[in-house]
Design a protein around this motif. Structure first.
Motif, PDB file in Angstrom:
ATOM      1  N   THR A 140      -2.433   4.156 -60.755  1.00  0.00           N
ATOM      2  CA  THR A 140      -2.247   3.333 -61.822  1.00  0.00           C
ATOM      3  C   THR A 140      -2.795   2.165 -62.183  1.00  0.00           C
ATOM      4  OG1 THR A 140      -0.708   2.189 -60.288  1.00  0.00           O
ATOM      5  CG2 THR A 140       0.095   3.350 -61.477  1.00  0.00           C
ATOM      6  N   ARG A 141      -3.763   1.167 -60.826  1.00  0.00           N
ATOM      7  CA  ARG A 141      -4.604   0.206 -61.483  1.00  0.00           C
ATOM      8  C   ARG A 141      -6.162   1.357 -61.772  1.00  0.00           C
ATOM      9  NH1 ARG A 141      -3.405  -4.354 -60.904  1.00  0.00           N
ATOM     10  NH2 ARG A 141      -2.643  -5.115 -59.154  1.00  0.00           N
ATOM     11  N   ILE A 142      -6.127   2.741 -61.461  1.00  0.00           N
ATOM     12  CA  ILE A 142      -7.450   2.695 -62.297  1.00  0.00           C
ATOM     13  C   ILE A 142      -7.126   3.184 -63.721  1.00  0.00           C
ATOM     14  CG2 ILE A 142      -9.200   4.802 -62.712  1.00  0.00           C
ATOM     15  CD1 ILE A 142      -8.920   4.798 -59.411  1.00  0.00           C
ATOM     16  N   PHE A 143      -6.322   3.757 -63.493  1.00  0.00           N
ATOM     17  CA  PHE A 143      -5.490   3.760 -65.049  1.00  0.00           C
ATOM     18  C   PHE A 143      -5.341   2.645 -65.983  1.00  0.00           C
ATOM     19  CE2 PHE A 143      -2.760   5.829 -68.993  1.00  0.00           C
ATOM     20  CZ  PHE A 143      -3.365   6.763 -68.820  1.00  0.00           C
ATOM     21  N   ALA A 144      -4.273   2.280 -65.463  1.00  0.00           N
ATOM     22  CA  ALA A 144      -3.924   0.816 -66.097  1.00  0.00           C
ATOM     23  C   ALA A 144      -5.524   0.187 -66.556  1.00  0.00           C
ATOM     24  CB  ALA A 144      -3.163  -0.423 -65.682  1.00  0.00           C
ATOM     25  N   ALA A 145      -6.649  -0.041 -66.010  1.00  0.00           N
ATOM     26  CA  ALA A 145      -7.313  -1.006 -66.710  1.00  0.00           C
ATOM     27  C   ALA A 145      -8.067   0.622 -67.747  1.00  0.00           C
ATOM     28  CB  ALA A 145      -8.705  -1.002 -65.272  1.00  0.00           C
ATOM     29  N   PHE A 146      -8.303   1.439 -67.360  1.00  0.00           N
ATOM     30  CA  PHE A 146      -8.453   2.550 -68.676  1.00  0.00           C
ATOM     31  C   PHE A 146      -8.067   2.709 -69.798  1.00  0.00           C
ATOM     32  CE2 PHE A 146      -9.914   6.631 -70.373  1.00  0.00           C
ATOM     33  CZ  PHE A 146     -10.936   6.194 -70.528  1.00  0.00           C
ATOM     34  N   VAL A 147      -7.226   1.987 -69.936  1.00  0.00           N
ATOM     35  CA  VAL A 147      -6.705   2.674 -71.200  1.00  0.00           C
ATOM     36  C   VAL A 147      -6.063   1.275 -71.345  1.00  0.00           C
ATOM     37  CG1 VAL A 147      -5.545   4.806 -70.928  1.00  0.00           C
ATOM     38  CG2 VAL A 147      -4.126   2.428 -70.088  1.00  0.00           C
ATOM     39  N   GLY A 148      -6.245  -0.074 -70.276  1.00  0.00           N
ATOM     40  CA  GLY A 148      -6.098  -1.709 -71.532  1.00  0.00           C
ATOM     41  C   GLY A 148      -4.488  -2.114 -71.215  1.00  0.00           C
ATOM     42  N   GLY A 149      -3.905  -1.023 -70.554  1.00  0.00           N
ATOM     43  CA  GLY A 149      -2.549  -1.581 -70.615  1.00  0.00           C
ATOM     44  C   GLY A 149      -1.939  -1.968 -69.801  1.00  0.00           C
ATOM     45  N   ALA A 150      -0.530  -2.577 -69.573  1.00  0.00           N
ATOM     46  CA  ALA A 150       0.108  -3.992 -68.532  1.00  0.00           C
ATOM     47  C   ALA A 150       0.216  -2.689 -67.212  1.00  0.00           C
ATOM     48  CB  ALA A 150       0.968  -4.278 -69.530  1.00  0.00           C
ATOM     49  N   TRP A 151       0.017  -3.402 -65.794  1.00  0.00           N
ATOM     50  CA  TRP A 151       0.242  -2.921 -64.310  1.00  0.00           C
ATOM     51  C   TRP A 151       1.537  -3.037 -64.669  1.00  0.00           C
ATOM     52  CZ3 TRP A 151       0.193  -4.464 -59.516  1.00  0.00           C
ATOM     53  CH2 TRP A 151       0.629  -3.086 -58.668  1.00  0.00           C
ATOM     54  N   VAL A 152       2.634  -2.624 -63.801  1.00  0.00           N
ATOM     55  CA  VAL A 152       3.443  -2.979 -63.547  1.00  0.00           C
ATOM     56  C   VAL A 152       3.744  -2.899 -62.126  1.00  0.00           C
ATOM     57  CG1 VAL A 152       5.850  -3.493 -63.731  1.00  0.00           C
ATOM     58  CG2 VAL A 152       4.632  -3.796 -65.378  1.00  0.00           C
ATOM     59  N   ASP A 153       3.617  -3.977 -61.028  1.00  0.00           N
ATOM     60  CA  ASP A 153       4.103  -3.379 -60.070  1.00  0.00           C
ATOM     61  C   ASP A 153       5.618  -2.018 -59.510  1.00  0.00           C
ATOM     62  OD1 ASP A 153       4.233  -2.670 -57.362  1.00  0.00           O
ATOM     63  OD2 ASP A 153       3.905  -4.241 -56.642  1.00  0.00           O
ATOM     64  N   ALA A 154       5.487  -1.089 -59.279  1.00  0.00           N
ATOM     65  CA  ALA A 154       7.104  -0.669 -59.064  1.00  0.00           C
ATOM     66  C   ALA A 154       8.513  -1.240 -58.722  1.00  0.00           C
ATOM     67  CB  ALA A 154       7.033   0.684 -59.047  1.00  0.00           C
ATOM     68  N   ARG A 155       7.754  -1.791 -57.158  1.00  0.00           N
ATOM     69  CA  ARG A 155       8.303  -2.540 -56.409  1.00  0.00           C
ATOM     70  C   ARG A 155       8.845  -3.458 -56.541  1.00  0.00           C
ATOM     71  NH1 ARG A 155       4.128  -2.521 -51.734  1.00  0.00           N
ATOM     72  NH2 ARG A 155       2.757  -3.854 -53.845  1.00  0.00           N
ATOM     73  N   THR A 156       9.048  -3.757 -57.904  1.00  0.00           N
ATOM     74  CA  THR A 156       9.325  -5.267 -58.425  1.00  0.00           C
ATOM     75  C   THR A 156      10.688  -4.758 -59.100  1.00  0.00           C
ATOM     76  OG1 THR A 156       7.780  -5.620 -60.887  1.00  0.00           O
ATOM     77  CG2 THR A 156       7.399  -6.723 -58.861  1.00  0.00           C
ATOM     78  N   VAL A 157      11.161  -3.167 -59.410  1.00  0.00           N
ATOM     79  CA  VAL A 157      11.782  -2.636 -60.092  1.00  0.00           C
ATOM     80  C   VAL A 157      12.424  -1.888 -58.901  1.00  0.00           C
ATOM     81  CG1 VAL A 157      12.398  -1.447 -62.289  1.00  0.00           C
ATOM     82  CG2 VAL A 157      10.819  -3.449 -62.466  1.00  0.00           C
ATOM     83  N   LEU A 158      11.694  -0.676 -59.032  1.00  0.00           N
ATOM     84  CA  LEU A 158      12.671  -0.147 -57.984  1.00  0.00           C
ATOM     85  C   LEU A 158      13.213  -0.262 -56.795  1.00  0.00           C
ATOM     86  CD1 LEU A 158      11.722   3.800 -59.090  1.00  0.00           C
ATOM     87  CD2 LEU A 158      12.718   3.808 -56.315  1.00  0.00           C
ATOM     88  N   ALA A 217      17.203   5.411 -50.729  1.00  0.00           N
ATOM     89  CA  ALA A 217      17.633   6.089 -51.970  1.00  0.00           C
ATOM     90  C   ALA A 217      17.840   4.839 -52.997  1.00  0.00           C
ATOM     91  CB  ALA A 217      19.740   5.974 -51.633  1.00  0.00           C
ATOM     92  N   PRO A 218      17.638   4.557 -53.997  1.00  0.00           N
ATOM     93  CA  PRO A 218      17.227   4.273 -55.221  1.00  0.00           C
ATOM     94  C   PRO A 218      18.497   2.769 -55.826  1.00  0.00           C
ATOM     95  CG  PRO A 218      17.686   6.096 -56.378  1.00  0.00           C
ATOM     96  CD  PRO A 218      17.265   6.156 -55.288  1.00  0.00           C
ATOM     97  N   GLN A 219      18.887   2.115 -55.972  1.00  0.00           N
ATOM     98  CA  GLN A 219      20.074   1.249 -56.309  1.00  0.00           C
ATOM     99  C   GLN A 219      20.401   1.114 -58.052  1.00  0.00           C
ATOM    100  OE1 GLN A 219      19.242  -1.993 -53.106  1.00  0.00           O
ATOM    101  NE2 GLN A 219      20.262  -0.406 -51.360  1.00  0.00           N
ATOM    102  N   GLN A 220      20.741   1.930 -58.426  1.00  0.00           N
ATOM    103  CA  GLN A 220      21.061   1.800 -60.138  1.00  0.00           C
ATOM    104  C   GLN A 220      20.952   0.440 -60.952  1.00  0.00           C
ATOM    105  OE1 GLN A 220      21.116   5.270 -61.533  1.00  0.00           O
ATOM    106  NE2 GLN A 220      21.008   6.611 -59.970  1.00  0.00           N
ATOM    107  N   ALA A 221      21.940   0.076 -59.770  1.00  0.00           N
ATOM    108  CA  ALA A 221      22.488  -1.513 -61.145  1.00  0.00           C
ATOM    109  C   ALA A 221      21.218  -2.452 -61.012  1.00  0.00           C
ATOM    110  CB  ALA A 221      23.425  -1.829 -60.286  1.00  0.00           C
ATOM    111  N   ALA A 222      21.403  -2.195 -59.240  1.00  0.00           N
ATOM    112  CA  ALA A 222      20.428  -3.364 -59.509  1.00  0.00           C
ATOM    113  C   ALA A 222      18.537  -2.972 -59.844  1.00  0.00           C
ATOM    114  CB  ALA A 222      19.471  -3.668 -57.673  1.00  0.00           C
ATOM    115  N   ILE A 223      18.238  -2.055 -60.261  1.00  0.00           N
ATOM    116  CA  ILE A 223      17.066  -1.205 -60.546  1.00  0.00           C
ATOM    117  C   ILE A 223      16.911  -1.728 -62.524  1.00  0.00           C
ATOM    118  CG2 ILE A 223      16.059   0.809 -61.808  1.00  0.00           C
ATOM    119  CD1 ILE A 223      16.281   1.787 -58.699  1.00  0.00           C
ATOM    120  N   HIS A 224      18.750  -1.485 -62.967  1.00  0.00           N
ATOM    121  CA  HIS A 224      18.693  -1.623 -64.112  1.00  0.00           C
ATOM    122  C   HIS A 224      18.933  -2.690 -64.684  1.00  0.00           C
ATOM    123  CE1 HIS A 224      21.234  -1.431 -68.281  1.00  0.00           C
ATOM    124  NE2 HIS A 224      21.371   0.025 -67.372  1.00  0.00           N
ATOM    125  N   SER A 225      18.914  -4.097 -63.546  1.00  0.00           N
ATOM    126  CA  SER A 225      18.651  -5.622 -63.833  1.00  0.00           C
ATOM    127  C   SER A 225      17.337  -5.825 -63.980  1.00  0.00           C
ATOM    128  CB  SER A 225      19.961  -6.266 -63.747  1.00  0.00           C
ATOM    129  OG  SER A 225      20.342  -5.905 -61.727  1.00  0.00           O
TER     130      SER A 225
END
Ligand code: ADP
Ligand code: ASP
Ligand code: MG
Length: 446
Positions: free
Chosen positions: A129-147, A157-165
């Motif tokens: 994702t680092r390589i790709f985000a740099a290539f397309v000039g996109g925003a890089w988000v660390d999934a660990r801050t959300v998932l 096992a994902p915790q969907q209520a927390a993932i939502h917020s």
């Protein structure tokens, strides 16, 4: 917004990443969230490096680390025509430094916990994702801050209520038409910030979880086949793409071994009512599969899948089987030992069931021997025929068994939901069984 998930083969090298960039660009009006797997077989490479370190073979672990580093640097060099931006260069150096530290730690202790393995495995997606985000000039988000997940490392096992917020907080503000946001599949984190993974092939699941949390219009799973096919094309080359699948059909197929979708992918999409499409990265104009609540395929059989090896346990008790409470007692043992059962078939004096091949049998057998005798048959496989009108199509069972010819069927189970008819055969006959069934049942199906 839409979610586009690209699997390992779709981001295997610079040329593949360029194609993914084109598809992300085409999706720009839809505020795309791009979820990536690790490049090619990187995750396997990380597992191999970790196992070498655990065995104390630091030299081997380091040589694998260097091979991964070379492949990633090569892709970056090619994408940027030799002028890799400094920020990407630094990011790659940091990530490979982290990998080296982790591997040295494992080698020093000769201990590889599931928790350490997840930390190591997470690097594949973080790198791609680092390589790709740099290539397309996109925003890089660390999934660990959300998932957000629980602490079952390796299969969290994902915790969907927390993932939502968390998605509201960290992802939504980034998403906008005209902008590519890039994040990782497969990885997540506990409330304490420890890195976890959703299990192998988990990026599909991540995509569905992000899609559900963000209320996506569609979750697109981009891969190396033109959708979900009538059978695994590696076993049955003449398998055909299925234009549309119901959620129930897709969930059964995934659960019974159609590797094209992680088994848990469908659930978040169902709950949020989001259609999932499966598409070919190299043939974006080609055929694809739409999986949605609206679909009523009405087909007797839609597809075949298989999963193995599994172990069949036949539990007999002449004394007890006819008595009420026997099945409760039987399944209480499996529940207490945390063993999940796939198929069940009952006869007058015995119950046959299948469990995963790697289930520790000893404790189970110990408990069961208190009230029953158990026969064990290892090296079996489950073959599942999935379709919406299985049960209501007369003669199907006969055609199925006839098609199998001399392949012995050791167990048959049909779910009450009409959607899945499962057979157990010896594992070495799986491919042949699938080919025969496909020829007879799917020949003119679509
Ligand atoms: P990705 O890396 O994109 O996640 P996977 O390798 O996990 O891709 O899944 C795609 C592969 O799944 C295909 O290349 C195919 O070999 C396999 N496969 C197994 N069963 C099916 C099926 N019923 N339909 C399509 N593909 C299938
Ligand atoms: N990279 C992970 C794996 O190989 C997750 C994925 O590709 O879905 O299992
Ligand atoms: Mg996959």
């Amino acid at each position: 917004m839409i979610v586009l998930k690209f699997g390992g083969s779709s981001v295997a090298d610079a040329a593949c990443m360029r194609q993914v960039a084109r598809l992300a660009e085409a999706a720009l009006p839809h505020a795309p969230l791009v979820v990536l797997s690790a490049m090619g077989k990187t995750t396997n490479g990380l597992f191999d490096a970790a196992k070498a370190a655990e065995a104390g073979d630091l030299a081997e672990a380091m040589s694998r680390q260097r091979a991964l580093m070379a492949a990633h640097r090569k892709a970056a060099e090619e994408l940027f025509d030799g002028a890799v931006p400094e920020s990407l260069d630094v990011a790659l150096t940091d990530l490979f430094g982290e990998l080296e530290l982790l591997l040295r730690g494992v080698a020093m202790l000769r201990e590889l916990s599931a928790r350490s393995m997840d930390a190591i495995a997470s690097l594949g997606e973080r790198l791609s994702t680092r390589i790709f985000a740099a290539f397309v000039g996109g925003a890089w988000v660390d999934a660990r801050t959300v998932l957000r997940t629980n602490e079952v490392f390796g299969e969290a096992a994902p915790q969907q209520a927390a993932i939502h917020s968390l998605a509201e907080m960290h992802l939504k503000p980034q998403l906008a038409p005209g902008r590519v946001v890039v994040t990782q599949g497969y990885i997540g984190a506990t409330e304490d910030g420890l890195t976890t993974t959703l299990g192998r092939g988990g990026s599909d699941y991540s995509a569905a979880l992000f899609g559900a949390a963000l209320g996506a219009e569609e979750v697109q799973i981009w891969t190396d086949v033109e959708g979900v096919l009538t059978c695994d094309p590696r076993i049955v080359p003449e398998a055909l793409p299925i234009p549309d699948l119901s959620f129930a059909e897709a969930a059964e197929l995934a659960a019974f071994g159609a590797k094209v979708l992680h088994p848990a992918t469908i659930q978040p999409a169902v709950e949020a009512g989001i259609p999932v499409t499966v598409r070919h990265t190299q043939k974006p104009e080609g055929r694809f599969t739409t999986i949605s609540a609206e679909v009523r395929s009405g087909r007797p059989i839609t597809a075949l899948a298989s999963r193995g090896p599994v172990t069949v346990l036949t539990v007999s008790s002449t004394r007890m089987l006819a008595q009420s409470g026997f099945l409760a007692r039987l399944f209480e043992v499996f529940g207490r030992r945390g063993v999940s059962v796939d198929l069940v078939a009952t006869a007058e004096v015995s119950v046959s069931l299948t469990v995963e091949a790697d289930v520790p049998l000893k404790p189970l057998l110990q408990d069961l021997s208190a009230f029953a005798t158990v026969e064990i048959h290892e090296g079996r496989a489950i073959i599942a025929a999935v379709g919406e009108r299985l049960k209501s199509t007369p003669g199907l069972g006969a055609r199925l068994l006839t098609a199998l010819g001399d392949i012995n069927v050791e167990m048959i189970s049909m779910g009450a939901n009409e959607i899945n008819l499962s057979l157990v055969v010896k594992e070495e006959r799986t491919a042949e069984a699938l080919r025969r069934l496909h020829q007879v049942l799917m020949g003119s199906a679509l």
